[in-house]
Design a protein around this motif. Structure first.
Motif, PDB file in Angstrom:
ATOM      1  N   ILE A 173       0.837  -1.204   0.000  1.00  0.00           N
ATOM      2  CA  ILE A 173       0.000   0.000   0.000  1.00  0.00           C
ATOM      3  C   ILE A 173       0.868   1.249   0.000  1.00  0.00           C
ATOM      4  N   LYS A 174       1.945   1.230   0.773  1.00  0.00           N
ATOM      5  CA  LYS A 174       2.851   2.387   0.834  1.00  0.00           C
ATOM      6  C   LYS A 174       3.462   2.671  -0.541  1.00  0.00           C
ATOM      7  N   MET A 175       3.793   1.625  -1.272  1.00  0.00           N
ATOM      8  CA  MET A 175       4.335   1.806  -2.626  1.00  0.00           C
ATOM      9  C   MET A 175       3.280   2.408  -3.554  1.00  0.00           C
ATOM     10  N   TYR A 176       2.037   1.944  -3.447  1.00  0.00           N
ATOM     11  CA  TYR A 176       0.947   2.474  -4.278  1.00  0.00           C
ATOM     12  C   TYR A 176       0.704   3.951  -3.995  1.00  0.00           C
ATOM     13  N   ILE A 177       0.641   4.310  -2.709  1.00  0.00           N
ATOM     14  CA  ILE A 177       0.349   5.705  -2.388  1.00  0.00           C
ATOM     15  C   ILE A 177       1.528   6.616  -2.724  1.00  0.00           C
ATOM     16  N   SER A 178       2.731   6.079  -2.681  1.00  0.00           N
ATOM     17  CA  SER A 178       3.899   6.873  -3.093  1.00  0.00           C
ATOM     18  C   SER A 178       3.786   7.222  -4.574  1.00  0.00           C
ATOM     19  N   ALA A 179       3.314   6.288  -5.369  1.00  0.00           N
ATOM     20  CA  ALA A 179       3.128   6.535  -6.806  1.00  0.00           C
ATOM     21  C   ALA A 179       2.066   7.612  -7.032  1.00  0.00           C
ATOM     22  N   ILE A 180       0.992   7.580  -6.255  1.00  0.00           N
ATOM     23  CA  ILE A 180      -0.069   8.589  -6.383  1.00  0.00           C
ATOM     24  C   ILE A 180       0.464   9.961  -5.994  1.00  0.00           C
ATOM     25  N   GLU A 181       1.155  10.039  -4.856  1.00  0.00           N
ATOM     26  CA  GLU A 181       1.701  11.319  -4.398  1.00  0.00           C
ATOM     27  C   GLU A 181       2.716  11.884  -5.390  1.00  0.00           C
ATOM     28  N   SER A 182       3.534  11.027  -5.943  1.00  0.00           N
ATOM     29  CA  SER A 182       4.523  11.457  -6.932  1.00  0.00           C
ATOM     30  C   SER A 182       3.834  11.988  -8.182  1.00  0.00           C
ATOM     31  N   TRP A 183       2.795  11.311  -8.614  1.00  0.00           N
ATOM     32  CA  TRP A 183       2.063  11.744  -9.801  1.00  0.00           C
ATOM     33  C   TRP A 183       1.396  13.101  -9.568  1.00  0.00           C
ATOM     34  N   VAL A 184       0.783  13.289  -8.400  1.00  0.00           N
ATOM     35  CA  VAL A 184       0.157  14.579  -8.078  1.00  0.00           C
ATOM     36  C   VAL A 184       1.204  15.683  -8.108  1.00  0.00           C
ATOM     37  N   HIS A 185       2.368  15.430  -7.517  1.00  0.00           N
ATOM     38  CA  HIS A 185       3.449  16.421  -7.522  1.00  0.00           C
ATOM     39  C   HIS A 185       3.885  16.727  -8.954  1.00  0.00           C
ATOM     40  N   GLN A 186       3.977  15.704  -9.777  1.00  0.00           N
ATOM     41  CA  GLN A 186       4.383  15.884 -11.170  1.00  0.00           C
ATOM     42  C   GLN A 186       3.365  16.752 -11.924  1.00  0.00           C
ATOM     43  N   GLN A 187       2.087  16.577 -11.627  1.00  0.00           N
ATOM     44  CA  GLN A 187       1.052  17.388 -12.274  1.00  0.00           C
ATOM     45  C   GLN A 187       1.205  18.867 -11.891  1.00  0.00           C
ATOM     46  N   GLU A 188       1.603  19.106 -10.650  1.00  0.00           N
ATOM     47  CA  GLU A 188       1.833  20.486 -10.205  1.00  0.00           C
ATOM     48  C   GLU A 188       3.036  21.094 -10.929  1.00  0.00           C
TER      49      GLU A 188
END
Length: 105
Positions: free
Chosen positions: A56-71
């Motif tokens: 789960i931690k790996m999955y949420i890290s991918a989501i957080e990274s993607w959100v940051h990339q969108q910014e």
């Protein structure tokens, strides 16, 4: 889940929805995802073990990274720090991954 987030943002961009609206929606999706995963972990079962916590931690890290990339790519407006992270689920994962002997001390 990440594919769903990407699709939502793409559709909103194609329909010329403003960045502020996309940002607000994305923020709410991240918060909702955090609540769903965290509640799933609280109910125990297969999600309340160190192996699931790591996954789960790996999955949420991918989501957080993607959100940051969108910014960074200026696709969305910068989000407040507490709305772009899956903070409660991350904290639960960290607790499940702690060495049990460390907790006893």
């Amino acid at each position: 889940l990440l594919a769903l987030f990407k699709e939502v943002v793409t559709v909103l961009q194609e329909t010329q929805v403003s960045k502020v609206t996309i940002s607000a929606l994305l923020s709410q999706l991240v918060k909702h995802t955090d609540a769903l995963i965290f509640n799933g972990m609280l109910h125990g079962g297969t999600n309340c073990c160190s192996e699931a916590a790591l996954r789960i931690k790996m999955y949420i890290s991918a989501i957080e990274s993607w959100v940051h990339q969108q910014e960074v790519q200026n696709v969305i407006e910068p989000l407040p720090a507490d709305t772009k992270t899956v903070q409660y689920t991350r904290q639960a994962c960290i607790l499940l991954l702690l060495n049990k002997d460390m907790i006893k001390q």
